[in-house]
Structure formats: structure tokens, C-alpha cells
Motif scaffolding. Structure first.
Motif, short mmCIF file in Angstrom:
data_model
loop_
_atom_site.label_atom_id
_atom_site.label_comp_id
_atom_site.label_asym_id
_atom_site.label_seq_id
_atom_site.Cartn_x
_atom_site.Cartn_y
_atom_site.Cartn_z
N ASN A 95 17.21 -13.78 0.99
CA ASN A 95 15.85 -13.89 1.50
C ASN A 95 15.57 -12.75 2.48
OD1 ASN A 95 13.39 -14.62 2.55
ND2 ASN A 95 13.96 -16.71 3.05
N HIS A 97 12.40 -11.38 2.83
CA HIS A 97 10.97 -11.26 3.11
C HIS A 97 10.42 -12.47 3.88
CE1 HIS A 97 11.16 -7.88 0.41
NE2 HIS A 97 11.61 -8.65 -0.56
N TRP A 98 11.23 -13.09 4.70
CA TRP A 98 10.81 -14.24 5.50
C TRP A 98 9.79 -13.80 6.54
CZ3 TRP A 98 12.69 -15.68 10.68
CH2 TRP A 98 12.32 -16.96 11.05
N ASP A 99 8.69 -14.57 6.68
CA ASP A 99 7.61 -14.20 7.61
C ASP A 99 7.68 -14.92 8.94
OD1 ASP A 99 6.92 -16.76 6.96
OD2 ASP A 99 4.93 -16.27 6.14
N GLY A 100 8.77 -15.62 9.21
CA GLY A 100 8.91 -16.32 10.48
C GLY A 100 8.45 -17.77 10.47
N THR A 101 7.94 -18.23 9.34
CA THR A 101 7.44 -19.60 9.24
C THR A 101 8.58 -20.56 8.91
OG1 THR A 101 5.30 -18.81 8.45
CG2 THR A 101 5.82 -21.13 8.04
N GLY A 141 10.40 -20.80 5.66
CA GLY A 141 9.24 -20.58 4.81
C GLY A 141 8.37 -21.82 4.70
N GLU A 142 7.37 -21.72 3.84
CA GLU A 142 6.46 -22.84 3.60
C GLU A 142 6.92 -23.58 2.34
OE1 GLU A 142 2.34 -21.93 3.61
OE2 GLU A 142 2.41 -20.72 5.45
N ARG A 162 4.08 -27.06 9.81
CA ARG A 162 4.48 -25.65 9.76
C ARG A 162 4.63 -25.17 11.20
NH1 ARG A 162 5.50 -26.45 4.56
NH2 ARG A 162 3.62 -26.91 3.36
N HIS A 164 6.42 -21.93 14.09
CA HIS A 164 7.10 -20.68 14.40
C HIS A 164 7.93 -20.90 15.66
CE1 HIS A 164 4.06 -19.02 11.70
NE2 HIS A 164 4.81 -17.95 11.60
N PRO A 230 16.86 -16.64 6.22
CA PRO A 230 16.49 -15.22 6.40
C PRO A 230 17.71 -14.37 6.68
CG PRO A 230 15.76 -16.58 8.26
CD PRO A 230 16.20 -17.52 7.19
#
Length: 276
Positions: A95, A97-101, A141-142, A162, A164, A230
Motif C-alpha cells: 500500500n 498510496h494511503w491518504d492518511g484516512t 483507508g476507507e 472515518r 485521521h 501503509p
């Protein structure tokens, strides 16, 4: 092959169906299944019992052609196989490309609901969740758990959010406390150890089919336990990338042999409506 482990017949069966039947609108002759399983070291009785159990569980349909019995997919088994296909070929093991979610899921079930609790935890683990605290689980992630919760009849007992992490939160430490990284890393390392020799050595064509089925089955067993954390919060020597490269290289080398063998060994017929 060194370090070879026994595989559950149903796991191998699902791989076989995903490899040879999924997306082709065909059914496979029971004798072909028995032949392939014999080459994998699984006896005729175990193969027949697996077919019967999967029919009773709604994972296979029967179709008679003359004196021969063929087996095809149901909607349920197709959904299971599509999920496995996605895990292997599209999601991947790393993984980047994890966006912090994060997805947080809390649940509170009556003490007497032990079976429901076990089923929920098992399904959450399959979906990438780990136990943050007791009845509070977390996944990167979501993650859409709507269908999962509804299928178990637990919608009224589950809350999903959800989130952060706050700045300064030690995510790496949280990951180590929530997921068993050492066990997962060892599974990746063991996979590489077993399969690296086949990056250069090639078997006979018939063995190529069985080896590719075993390769895919073992790989899915490894990655299904991986929450795809991540990579930037994992140890620098995390072995998932090397394992995935090994899987793809060996799979590519075995594929021509497997196709040649399947054309010779498998008796397939088109699906006909109205069969059960």
C-alpha cells in the motif's frame, strides 16, 4: 519443492475454479477435478467430498451431460472468486498510496452472542481491520463495511467512522500494537523461500498446472491476512514487495505450461440454464 505445506481441499478447489472456470460460462467434469487434485496429492474421496460440500453450501451447481456430472459456479462462489481475483491482481500486497484516512468500527454485542462476535471479528480481519481496543477496530483507508455488517444482521450494534490521526501520533507504534507484524512478515519470507527456485527451474507441463494452482492458493492465503498497512509506516525491510515480485515472476513462467496442461486434462462444457 522445499517447505511445501498441505493445502485445504476447498482452498485449492476455489483456486482451481477461479483459474479455469471464472468468467468463461463453463462447467468442469468431476473426473477432471479428481485428476488435477490427484496430481496435487489430494485423493479422490477428498475431492468428491469437497465438491459435494460446496454444492450444499451454495458454492457450486451441478449439470449432468449424459452419464457425466459437471460443476459450475453460483452467484455466491463467483462473488468469492471475484474478491480473490481483486486481491491478487488489482489491490496488490503493498500500500503505497494511503491518504492518511482510517476507518474506525465500534461494536457492542451481548455476552451470549459468542458466535456473532466470532463471525464479526473474522470478517473484520478479512477486511483489513485490527483490534485497536476491545470492541473498537481500525483499518487503513476507507473501508465500506455496510454489506458485511448487514449480512451478519448487526447493523444496530455497529458504529462506523472515518478519521485521521492527530499530528505527533506514533502511527508505526500503533500498527505494531494492533497487528501481528512479525507473523505476517514471516509468512511473506516463507513464501519467497518456497517459490524463488521456480523463477529459474521449470517443471513438466502437467506439473506446471498444479504448481500454478498451489502458487495462487498459497499467495492468496498470505495476502488475505494482510491489512495492506501503509508502507511508509512499516519496517524498512518489509518483505511484501519481494514476495509479490516472486509471485508474479513464477506465475508468468508457469502460465504457458499450465495452459498446455489444462487443454489436455480438462473436460469443460458450456453452462446450461435450469440445471441444479
Amino acid at each position: 519443492m522445499t517447505g511445501e505445506e498441505p493445502l485445504r481441499p476447498q482452498s485449492l478447489m476455489l483456486t482451481f475454479l477461479g483459474d479455469q472456470v471464472l468468467g468463461r460460462d463453463v462447467c468442469v467434469y468431476s473426473g477432471s477435478v479428481i485428476d488435477v487434485f490427484a496430481r496435487a496429492g489430494i485423493g479422490e474421496q477428498a475431492a468428491r467430498s469437497t465438491l459435494t460440500r460446496m454444492v450444499h453450501r451454495g458454492l457450486l451447481r451441478r449439470q449432468r451431460e449424459g452419464r457425466r456430472m459437471y460443476f459450475g459456479l453460483t452467484e455466491r462462489s463467483e462473488a468469492v472468486l471475484r474478491d480473490g481475483e481483486r486481491r491478487i491482481w488489482r489491490t496488490g500486497a503493498v500500500n503505497r498510496h494511503w491518504d492518511g484516512t482510517w476507518t474506525l468500527l465500534g461494536f457492542s454485542l451481548p455476552e451470549s452472542w459468542q458466535r456473532q462476535r466470532h463471525d464479526l471479528r473474522s470478517r473484520l480481519a478479512w477486511s483489513g481491520f485490527g483490534p485497536l481496543f476491545g470492541g473498537l477496530w481500525i483499518a487503513p483507508g476507507e473501508v465500506d463495511v455496510t454489506a458485511l455488517v448487514a449480512d451478519l444482521g448487526l447493523s444496530a450494534h455497529v458504529k462506523v467512522f472515518r478519521a485521521h490521526a492527530d499530528p505527533g501520533m506514533d502511527i508505526g507504534r500503533m500498527i505494531e500494537d494492533t497487528w501481528e507484524l512479525s507473523g505476517l512478515a514471516e509468512r511473506y519470507t516463507a513464501f519467497v523461500r518456497r517459490w524463488q527456485p521456480w523463477q529459474s527451474d521449470l517443471p513438466e507441463a502437467g506439473d506446471g498446472l498444479v504448481l500454478r494452482l498451489r502458487l495462487q492458493t498459497e499467495w492468496l492465503q498470505v495476502i488475505r491476512r494482510d491489512p495492506r498497512l501503509p508502507v511508509r509506516h512499516l519496517p524498512d525491510d518489509w518483505p511484501a514487495e519481494e514476495a509479490e515480485k516472486t509471485f508474479r515472476t513464477v506465475h508468468e513462467r508457469l502460465t504457458p505450461l499450465a495452459r498446455k496442461a489444462s487443454g489436455r486434462l480438462l473436460d469443460l462444457v458450456p453452462v446450461r440454464d435450469g440445471q441444479a
